[in-house]
Design a protein around this motif. Structure first.
Motif, PDB file in Angstrom:
ATOM      1  N   GLY A 238       0.905  -1.067   0.083  1.00  0.00           N
ATOM      2  CA  GLY A 238      -0.025   0.011   0.136  1.00  0.00           C
ATOM      3  C   GLY A 238       0.653   1.373  -0.025  1.00  0.00           C
ATOM      4  N   PHE A 239       1.999   1.036  -0.523  1.00  0.00           N
ATOM      5  CA  PHE A 239       2.743   2.311  -0.825  1.00  0.00           C
ATOM      6  C   PHE A 239       2.681   3.300  -1.872  1.00  0.00           C
ATOM      7  N   CYS A 240       2.531   4.394  -1.944  1.00  0.00           N
ATOM      8  CA  CYS A 240       2.344   5.475  -3.102  1.00  0.00           C
ATOM      9  C   CYS A 240       3.727   6.268  -2.915  1.00  0.00           C
ATOM     10  N   PHE A 261       5.423  10.722  -0.623  1.00  0.00           N
ATOM     11  CA  PHE A 261       5.014   9.511  -0.389  1.00  0.00           C
ATOM     12  C   PHE A 261       4.012   9.329   0.742  1.00  0.00           C
ATOM     13  N   GLN A 262       3.284   8.274   0.716  1.00  0.00           N
ATOM     14  CA  GLN A 262       2.370   7.930   1.659  1.00  0.00           C
ATOM     15  C   GLN A 262       1.856   6.187   1.704  1.00  0.00           C
ATOM     16  N   PHE A 263       1.864   5.653   2.519  1.00  0.00           N
ATOM     17  CA  PHE A 263       1.050   4.603   2.787  1.00  0.00           C
ATOM     18  C   PHE A 263      -0.192   4.486   2.891  1.00  0.00           C
ATOM     19  N   LEU A 264      -1.002   3.962   2.262  1.00  0.00           N
ATOM     20  CA  LEU A 264      -2.605   3.983   2.258  1.00  0.00           C
ATOM     21  C   LEU A 264      -3.061   4.003   3.752  1.00  0.00           C
ATOM     22  N   VAL A 272      -4.468   9.774  -4.499  1.00  0.00           N
ATOM     23  CA  VAL A 272      -3.242  10.575  -4.870  1.00  0.00           C
ATOM     24  C   VAL A 272      -2.858  11.107  -3.567  1.00  0.00           C
ATOM     25  N   CYS A 273      -1.285  10.893  -3.457  1.00  0.00           N
ATOM     26  CA  CYS A 273      -0.883  11.475  -2.029  1.00  0.00           C
ATOM     27  C   CYS A 273      -0.068  12.681  -2.269  1.00  0.00           C
TER      28      CYS A 273
END
Length: 517
Positions: A238-240, A261-264, A272-273
């Protein structure tokens, strides 16, 4: 810390500019990675070494090792951006440690010829995020650049507001990007392009030299394989990434450049992070296609070294099967399934649709599913589940925390029955239930344990990083150190860290992450 001249330097002046870093006033230690230190053969403890603090802040540089900034180009948000380069990163040199040779780079060490009007600095906020995420990704088993340390300073830096400066010391076998190849190819500098490709093959892909046919086509194929595996690991956890420009793609298949970046949190394929990504180009669900697009750009850059265009297309074509296979293998690990079988992709897709419809928290769902399976192993593969028309509520209280994640749990209940039937086929394959029922139950009992090793309890959620950053900005490093320790053991049940594994607070949705750092 003794360094050697970087191998990258041997490529010649066309590839870099030598210059000293800009000193960082009154530096202090902010963070130190024991594991990254061990990678370099350094002591794991935070050093009480003023000279090292000054050196890793860009304040002391040996005369014989003047740092360098590399030049590259790239596509940004789908458009050719022309010349880019290390606008605030300086390569200090190489360090040979127990796991080989690594480049040591300062990010935020001041302006370079490639700063494009920027100040060359990094702020404490983004430096802490990169430091934590680099080491967190490593602990998750995902290929990544590493971060040895962060040093901070009271020096002001203006972004949306006035913040304080910092330098993060990054470590990788190489920081060469797709954009390095694009730079020389688009400029018609084919001799330098060949020199760069030969350098990468000789040092990192020697098998390509021995491969049949064109070694540069073999290089493109090898990078394609690594990139497919990398993005499959991102999607599974779940990594963006947030800004998958070609200049942010590692030629070694590493996660590179931790910006927005962001983890969901809640599962949303269209998430969209990056606040700067107005068109949603780098949404979570689009990452696999964007990586393929970037590989296509790399293939175009390598065309002067290839026999023909078809050779590039042939090297890229396997991505279309490599990625989905790699992703399904990762998802099967998360589901406790021992091997790939027909229909596993549909089982996975139906589950993701369930999660997406209700925006179920991605990390918490998988962890609760793992814990429930581990606590209810005796139910898996029960005879009454052999009837494919039967839909049952998951038995036992262990499953209630999973069902509680859904406003309408009936959909999950039906999926759960299909999943348990699929698990039973693994158990049947491993042990004949009539001849060795204990053996079959033993195989089933391993499913939960396998899932717990594939589904992390703690990831670097935005709000966790934000709390650590705010306290660090106030002079308290306790939250950062506590979070760092938990991220280093993402699959472990660490007593007293329940708050780090819980749901995000409501204010987490207001955190805005952009390309500004």
């Amino acid at each position: 810390m003794q360094l050697q001249a970087s191998r990258f330097e041997s490529l010649g002046d066309a590839f870099h500019t030598r210059l000293p870093p800009t000193p960082l006033p009154s530096p202090h230690w902010v963070g130190w990675s024991a594991e990254a230190a061990a990678l370099l053969g350094l002591a794991p403890e935070l050093p009480q070494d003023e000279a090292l603090l000054q050196r890793l802040s860009g304040n002391q540089v040996p005369d014989e090792l003047l740092p360098l900034a590399s030049v590259y180009s790239g596509h940004q948000f789908g458009h050719w951006a022309g010349q880019l380069g290390d606008g605030r990163a300086l390569l200090l040199g190489d360090r040979v440690g127990p796991q080989g040779r690594h480049e040591v780079q300062l990010k935020g060490a001041g302006r370079t010829p490639y700063s494009r009007g920027g100040d060359g600095r990094a702020v404490l906020r983004s430096s802490i995020r990169e430091f934590l995420c680099s080491e967190a990704m490593h602990a998750l088993g995902i290929p990544t650049t590493r971060a040895l340390c962060v040093t901070g300073s009271p020096a002001p830096v203006r972004r949306e507001t006035v913040e304080t400066a910092a330098v993060v010391t990054r470590v990788a076998p190489s920081f060469i990007r797709f954009g390095h190849f694009e730079h020389f190819s688009h400029g018609g500098r084919h001799a330098e392009l060949r020199r760069l490709a030969d350098f990468v093959i000789d040092h990192f892909y020697p098998d390509c030299r021995a491969a049949d046919g064109n070694p540069y086509a073999a290089l493109l194929a090898a990078v394609t394989r690594r990139s497919a595996e990398l993005v499959a690991q991102w999607q599974a956890v779940g990594f963006c990434h947030g800004v998958l420009n070609t200049d942010n793609m590692s030629i070694l298949g590493l996660t590179l450049d931790y910006g927005p970046f962001q983890f969901l949190d809640g599962f949303d394929p269209g998430h969209v992070c990056n606040h700067s990504d107005q068109t949603g180009r780098y949404a979570y669900s689009r990452q696999p296609n964007i990586v393929y697009w970037n590989l296509f750009c790399l293939g175009q850059a390598l065309l002067p070294l290839l026999d023909d265009t078809q050779q590039a297309l042939d090297a890229l074509e396997p991505y279309k099967t490599l990625f989905p296979t790699a992703l399904q293998r990762r998802m099967n690990d998360k589901l406790g399934l021992a091997e790939l079988r027909e229909g596993d992709d549909l089982l996975t897709e139906d589950l993701l649709q369930l999660l997406g419809r209700e925006r179920v928290d991605y990390t918490i769902f998988w962890r609760r599913l793992s814990l429930a399976q581990a606590a209810s192993a005796d139910y898996a593969g029960r005879a009454e589940l052999s009837d494919p028309s039967r839909t049952a509520q998951p038995p036992g209280p262990a499953w209630q925390p999973v069902r509680d994640l859904f406003l309408q749990p009936d959909g999950f209940d039906g999926w759960w029955t299909r999943w348990q039937q699929r698990l039973a086929t693994d158990a049947d394959a491993d042990a004949d239930s009539s001849a060795d029922p204990a053996g079959r139950l033993g195989q089933v009992d391993q499913v939960g344990s396998r899932m717990l090793r594939a589904n992390p309890r703690v990831v670097l959620r935005n709000h966790l990083g934000e709390v650590a950053i705010r306290q660090a900005q106030a002079g308290d490093l306790g939250a950062l150190q506590r979070l760092q320790a938990a991220l280093a053991r993402p699959y472990d049940e660490i007593p007293g860290s329940e708050d780090l594994a819980g749901f995000p607070p409501d204010w987490a949705a207001t955190i805005s992450i952009s390309c500004s750092s």
